[in-house]
Design an enzyme around this catalytic site. Structure first.
Site, PDB file in Angstrom:
ATOM      1  N   LYS A   1       0.960  -1.333   0.034  1.00 51.26           N
ATOM      2  CA  LYS A   1       0.091  -0.122   0.056  1.00 51.26           C
ATOM      3  C   LYS A   1       0.905   1.237   0.002  1.00 51.26           C
ATOM      4  CE  LYS A   1      -3.776  -2.266   2.199  1.00 51.26           C
ATOM      5  NZ  LYS A   1      -4.995  -2.193   3.470  1.00 51.26           N
TER       6      LYS A   1
ATOM      7  N   TYR B   1     -12.012  -2.471  -3.953  1.00 53.44           N
ATOM      8  CA  TYR B   1     -12.629  -2.634  -2.524  1.00 53.44           C
ATOM      9  C   TYR B   1     -14.185  -2.694  -2.660  1.00 53.44           C
ATOM     10  CZ  TYR B   1      -8.151  -2.902   0.001  1.00 53.44           C
ATOM     11  OH  TYR B   1      -7.098  -3.165   0.635  1.00 53.44           O
TER      12      TYR B   1
ATOM     13  N   PHE C   1     -16.063   2.816   6.908  1.00 53.97           N
ATOM     14  CA  PHE C   1     -14.464   3.122   6.649  1.00 53.97           C
ATOM     15  C   PHE C   1     -14.291   3.197   5.051  1.00 53.97           C
ATOM     16  CE2 PHE C   1     -14.522  -1.276   7.506  1.00 53.97           C
ATOM     17  CZ  PHE C   1     -13.932  -1.747   6.399  1.00 53.97           C
TER      18      PHE C   1
ATOM     19  N   ARG D   1      -1.625 -14.242   4.127  1.00 54.03           N
ATOM     20  CA  ARG D   1      -2.170 -13.589   5.373  1.00 54.03           C
ATOM     21  C   ARG D   1      -1.240 -13.690   6.452  1.00 54.03           C
ATOM     22  NH1 ARG D   1      -6.739 -10.356   4.058  1.00 54.03           N
ATOM     23  NH2 ARG D   1      -7.597 -10.654   6.320  1.00 54.03           N
TER      24      ARG D   1
ATOM     25  N   THR E   1      -5.225  -7.010  10.603  1.00 54.78           N
ATOM     26  CA  THR E   1      -5.474  -5.817   9.968  1.00 54.78           C
ATOM     27  C   THR E   1      -4.924  -4.617  11.041  1.00 54.78           C
ATOM     28  OG1 THR E   1      -7.589  -7.163   9.181  1.00 54.78           O
ATOM     29  CG2 THR E   1      -7.548  -4.597   8.942  1.00 54.78           C
TER      30      THR E   1
ATOM     31  N   ARG F   1       2.893  -6.325   9.095  1.00 56.60           N
ATOM     32  CA  ARG F   1       2.044  -5.242   9.831  1.00 56.60           C
ATOM     33  C   ARG F   1       2.560  -4.654  11.005  1.00 56.60           C
ATOM     34  NH1 ARG F   1      -3.823  -7.222   7.351  1.00 56.60           N
ATOM     35  NH2 ARG F   1      -4.105  -5.564   5.659  1.00 56.60           N
TER      36      ARG F   1
ATOM     37  N   ASN G   1      -1.919   0.362   6.740  1.00 64.87           N
ATOM     38  CA  ASN G   1      -1.606  -1.028   7.248  1.00 64.87           C
ATOM     39  C   ASN G   1      -0.702  -1.793   6.362  1.00 64.87           C
ATOM     40  OD1 ASN G   1      -3.380  -1.875   5.648  1.00 64.87           O
ATOM     41  ND2 ASN G   1      -4.862  -2.841   7.286  1.00 64.87           N
TER      42      ASN G   1
ATOM     43  N   HIS H   1      -2.070  -5.411   1.341  1.00 67.85           N
ATOM     44  CA  HIS H   1      -3.319  -6.044   1.407  1.00 67.85           C
ATOM     45  C   HIS H   1      -2.933  -7.567   0.764  1.00 67.85           C
ATOM     46  CE1 HIS H   1      -7.226  -7.279  -0.470  1.00 67.85           C
ATOM     47  NE2 HIS H   1      -6.274  -7.926  -1.682  1.00 67.85           N
TER      48      HIS H   1
ATOM     49  N   GLU I   1      -9.361 -10.899  -7.827  1.00 76.73           N
ATOM     50  CA  GLU I   1      -8.190  -9.743  -7.755  1.00 76.73           C
ATOM     51  C   GLU I   1      -7.206  -9.942  -8.612  1.00 76.73           C
ATOM     52  OE1 GLU I   1      -9.585  -8.941  -2.890  1.00 76.73           O
ATOM     53  OE2 GLU I   1      -7.558  -9.884  -3.422  1.00 76.73           O
TER      54      GLU I   1
END
Ligand code: RTP
Ligand code: MG
Length: 141
Positions: free
Chosen positions: A11, A51, A59, A87, A93, A104, A114, A117, A128
């Site tokens: 990100k 998203y 949010f 993950r 998150t 993270r 964060n 993704h 995706e």
């Protein structure tokens, strides 16, 4: 163990911190091969589309604004159990809740900024990956 593919995004916060290489090393050291990659500056329509599942969440606007705030690095990772493995490497998150040693925990600033993704299911991964890369631009090896 099944060989899977998953979509990863570094990100804008992590790109701005110049930790792309450190994050790529974590993927490679965990046996996740980078089989496609490109840097992208998302438009509002692209960020909203990516998203879309969160469109009704409180949010959503902050998430879209953040994802458009600078370039992101997008990659397809391939390897054993790639979706869950990525993950795990990412951590929770909210970086305050992320296990020590996760991406993270080490690089994220907040639940909004964060760092990464990762697809959360096989269905999401397929969708995706197709959002960013045609099959002909992925290079399994
Ligand atoms: P991601 O999709 O970015 O990999 O993150 P995730 O699966 O861990 O979390 P998800 O529930 O899909 O949420 C997407 C992103 O929205 C922001 N978020 N903010 N303020 C909040 O309660 C909240 N919840 C989620 C996060 O930046 C999260 O990465
Ligand atoms: Mg998610």
């Amino acid at each position: 163990m099944a060989i899977e593919r998953t979509l990863s995004i570094i990100k804008p916060d992590a790109v701005a911190k110049d930790v792309i290489g450190q994050i790529y090393s974590r993927f490679e050291n965990a046996g996740l091969k980078i089989i496609a990659a490109r840097m992208v500056k998302l438009s509002r329509a692209e960020a909203e589309g990516f998203y879309a599942e969160h469109r009704e969440r409180p949010f959503f606007k902050d998430l879209v604004d953040f994802m458009m705030s600078g370039p992101v690095m997008v990659q397809v990772l391939e390897g054993d159990n790639a979706i869950a493995k990525n993950r795990e490497l990412m951590g929770a998150t909210n970086p305050k809740e992320a296990d020590k040693g996760t991406i993270r925990a080490d690089f994220a600033d907040s639940i909004d900024a964060n760092a990464v993704h990762g697809s959360d299911s096989a269905t999401a991964a397929t969708k995706e990956i197709a959002f960013f890369f045609p099959e002909t631009q992925t290079y399994s090896r």
